[in-house]
Scaffold this active site. Structure first.
Site, mmCIF file in Angstrom:
data_model
loop_
_atom_site.group_PDB
_atom_site.id
_atom_site.type_symbol
_atom_site.label_atom_id
_atom_site.label_comp_id
_atom_site.label_asym_id
_atom_site.label_seq_id
_atom_site.Cartn_x
_atom_site.Cartn_y
_atom_site.Cartn_z
ATOM 1 N N ARG A 134 0.856 -1.193 0.000
ATOM 2 C CA ARG A 134 0.000 0.000 0.000
ATOM 3 C C ARG A 134 0.886 1.236 0.000
ATOM 4 O O ARG A 134 1.090 1.892 1.022
ATOM 5 C CB ARG A 134 -0.958 -0.039 1.183
ATOM 6 C CG ARG A 134 -2.091 -1.013 0.908
ATOM 7 C CD ARG A 134 -3.215 -0.918 1.895
ATOM 8 N NE ARG A 134 -4.409 -1.580 1.377
ATOM 9 C CZ ARG A 134 -5.444 -1.926 2.117
ATOM 10 N NH1 ARG A 134 -5.446 -1.670 3.398
ATOM 11 N NH2 ARG A 134 -6.481 -2.528 1.562
ATOM 12 N N GLN A 139 -1.707 2.666 -5.798
ATOM 13 C CA GLN A 139 -3.100 2.999 -5.520
ATOM 14 C C GLN A 139 -4.037 2.589 -6.650
ATOM 15 O O GLN A 139 -5.121 2.059 -6.410
ATOM 16 C CB GLN A 139 -3.228 4.498 -5.250
ATOM 17 C CG GLN A 139 -2.685 4.913 -3.896
ATOM 18 C CD GLN A 139 -2.875 6.386 -3.623
ATOM 19 O OE1 GLN A 139 -3.283 7.144 -4.505
ATOM 20 N NE2 GLN A 139 -2.573 6.808 -2.409
ATOM 21 N N ASP A 142 -4.740 -1.289 -6.534
ATOM 22 C CA ASP A 142 -5.121 -1.877 -5.249
ATOM 23 C C ASP A 142 -6.457 -2.611 -5.359
ATOM 24 O O ASP A 142 -7.525 -2.046 -5.111
ATOM 25 C CB ASP A 142 -5.196 -0.765 -4.197
ATOM 26 C CG ASP A 142 -5.404 -1.297 -2.791
ATOM 27 O OD1 ASP A 142 -5.600 -2.528 -2.641
ATOM 28 O OD2 ASP A 142 -5.363 -0.498 -1.844
ATOM 29 N N SER A 145 -8.700 -2.872 -2.107
ATOM 30 C CA SER A 145 -9.523 -1.704 -1.804
ATOM 31 C C SER A 145 -10.730 -1.619 -2.732
ATOM 32 O O SER A 145 -11.851 -1.354 -2.283
ATOM 33 C CB SER A 145 -8.682 -0.427 -1.917
ATOM 34 O OG SER A 145 -7.720 -0.368 -0.889
ATOM 35 N N TYR A 241 -1.737 -2.207 6.564
ATOM 36 C CA TYR A 241 -2.644 -3.261 7.007
ATOM 37 C C TYR A 241 -2.595 -3.368 8.526
ATOM 38 O O TYR A 241 -1.540 -3.178 9.145
ATOM 39 C CB TYR A 241 -2.262 -4.606 6.397
ATOM 40 C CG TYR A 241 -2.334 -4.640 4.896
ATOM 41 C CD1 TYR A 241 -3.537 -4.891 4.250
ATOM 42 C CD2 TYR A 241 -1.203 -4.411 4.123
ATOM 43 C CE1 TYR A 241 -3.604 -4.918 2.868
ATOM 44 C CE2 TYR A 241 -1.266 -4.427 2.747
ATOM 45 C CZ TYR A 241 -2.463 -4.687 2.125
ATOM 46 O OH TYR A 241 -2.526 -4.705 0.751
#
Length: 394
Positions: A134, A139, A142, A145, A241
């Site tokens: 992360r 991003q 991901d 997410s 995390y």
């Protein structure tokens, strides 16, 4: 030209697909040819004709044509591991790939104990998208997410459908109906989306998280933050995390949650730790605090569950409390789940394509944690079966 293959997913209940007509166009724009198994996107709402118009070459999933495509592919884009244990028998899979081909997908490296051996045997490269770091560069890639957003949203809808009362406050001629009270455990991506969705439906929401820093995000969505236990040893997070909480912290957290559960109509649990069993946040005794008719949606059921008695992809009644084990909610909204997932994959693959060639740099901070094997050489010995019970640093 880089040859990208997209198979039809064969795991029971898996309705997503790893490429959409939109991402087929993106990949073709980067000099890739895209081979897509016929009907791969059908359950996600994408017809073969749309893929063909985008420039994909369609092939049948069985017979000599399938074997030829798999043997010639440079990259395989998948949702779950092709041919994984428990999957429907396929005409081709990892065993048909040529050495040094690359597999990208949600490969379940912590749970599939045969994965590393299969990759080594076939001399394959593989990126487990669950292990992407992360960092800012990742991003757009991901997948956890993007899929957790969907899970958090759908969890609230499931709860609203199962609940015995309205979510919003209503003023009627017969009197005022008070809004439902929702408690969300975990303020990660899924938890925050659950908060936002419950608030849009008019519920009063409280949120518990082990990280005091989560308060700002929770309150920005109009929810109330439940402070975590103030102990010297708190789990915190690493690499974006949450870390596993100790027994003392968990017990203190349960004691803090008890009065909030007694007031709740809905509880949505989202707490997970990569590679570890989910923390048990609601014990059997704590379920007794909830009123009859209350609903619990356990999004961590695939890792053992945050709620005692929850079962994957099942709804059970515990003394009048409805407990929903939500195993793979993104697959229940396959069109948007596939669209987001495919964009994540395309963004990663675009980074790996340099000057028309596929280049994997194991020392790249983006790839280092998630590149399980490179041309058949295992890079994550901690994920081998002999050590599968040990904690890993993802």
């Amino acid at each position: 030209m880089i040859r990208v293959l997209v198979p039809r997913e064969r795991q029971p209940g898996e309705t997503r697909v790893a490429a959409t007509p939109e991402t087929v166009k993106r990949l073709r724009g980067r000099g890739c040819s895209v081979w897509l198994e016929r009907q791969a996107g059908l359950r996600s709402g994408y017809a073969d004709e749309a893929y063909a118009e985008a420039g994909a070459e369609l092939f049948h999933g069985e017979g000599p044509e399938a074997a030829e495509r798999w043997a010639e592919a440079d990259v395989v884009l998948a949702v779950q591991t092709p041919g994984a244990p428990g999957a429907e028998a396929a005409a081709a899979g990892l065993e048909a790939l040529r050495p040094e081909a690359l597999l990208l997908g949600l490969l379940n490296p912590h749970g599939d104990h045969s994965l590393i051996e299969r990759l080594e045997r076939q001399r394959l490269s593989a990126v487990a998208l669950e292990l992407l770091p992360r960092i800012s560069r990742a991003q757009a890639m991901d997948v956890l997410s993007s899929q957790a957003n969907i899970a958090g949203y759908k969890a609230v809808l499931l709860a609203a459908a199962a609940l015995d009362r309205f979510f919003p406050m209503l003023m009627t001629a017969a009197g005022t109906v008070q809004p439902a009270r929702v408690v969300v455990l975990g303020a990660g991506v899924a938890g925050l989306q659950a908060v936002a969705t419950a608030r849009r439906l008019g519920a009063l929401v409280k949120v518990s998280d082990v990280r005091p820093a989560a308060r700002e995000q929770v309150e920005s969505l109009g929810a109330r933050f439940i402070e975590p236990p103030r102990l010297e040893e708190s789990p915190g997070e690493v690499g974006g995390y949450a870390r596993e909480a100790g027994a003392v912290f968990l017990e203190a957290q349960r004691q803090l949650l008890a009065p909030h559960l007694a007031e709740a109509d809905v509880v949505i649990t989202t707490a997970q730790v990569p590679g570890r069993p989910a923390p048990l946040l609601i014990t059997r005794e704590m379920l007794g605090l909830l009123r009859p008719g209350a609903v619990v949606v356990d999004l961590a059921v695939g890792q053992g569950g945050n709620c005692a008695g929850s079962r994957s992809d099942a709804t059970v009644d515990v003394d009048g409390v409805t407990v929903i084990g939500a195993g793979n909610l993104p697959a229940s909204l396959p069109q948007h789940a596939s669209a987001l997932y495919a964009r994540n994959l395309a963004a990663l693959l675009e980074v790996l394509i340099q000057e028309g060639e596929l280049r994997l740099d194991p020392e790249d901070p983006l790839l280092d944690p998630c590149l399980l094997s490179h041309a058949g050489v295992c890079r994550r010995d901690d994920l081998r079966p002999a050590r599968s019970g040990q904690e890993v640093a993802a």
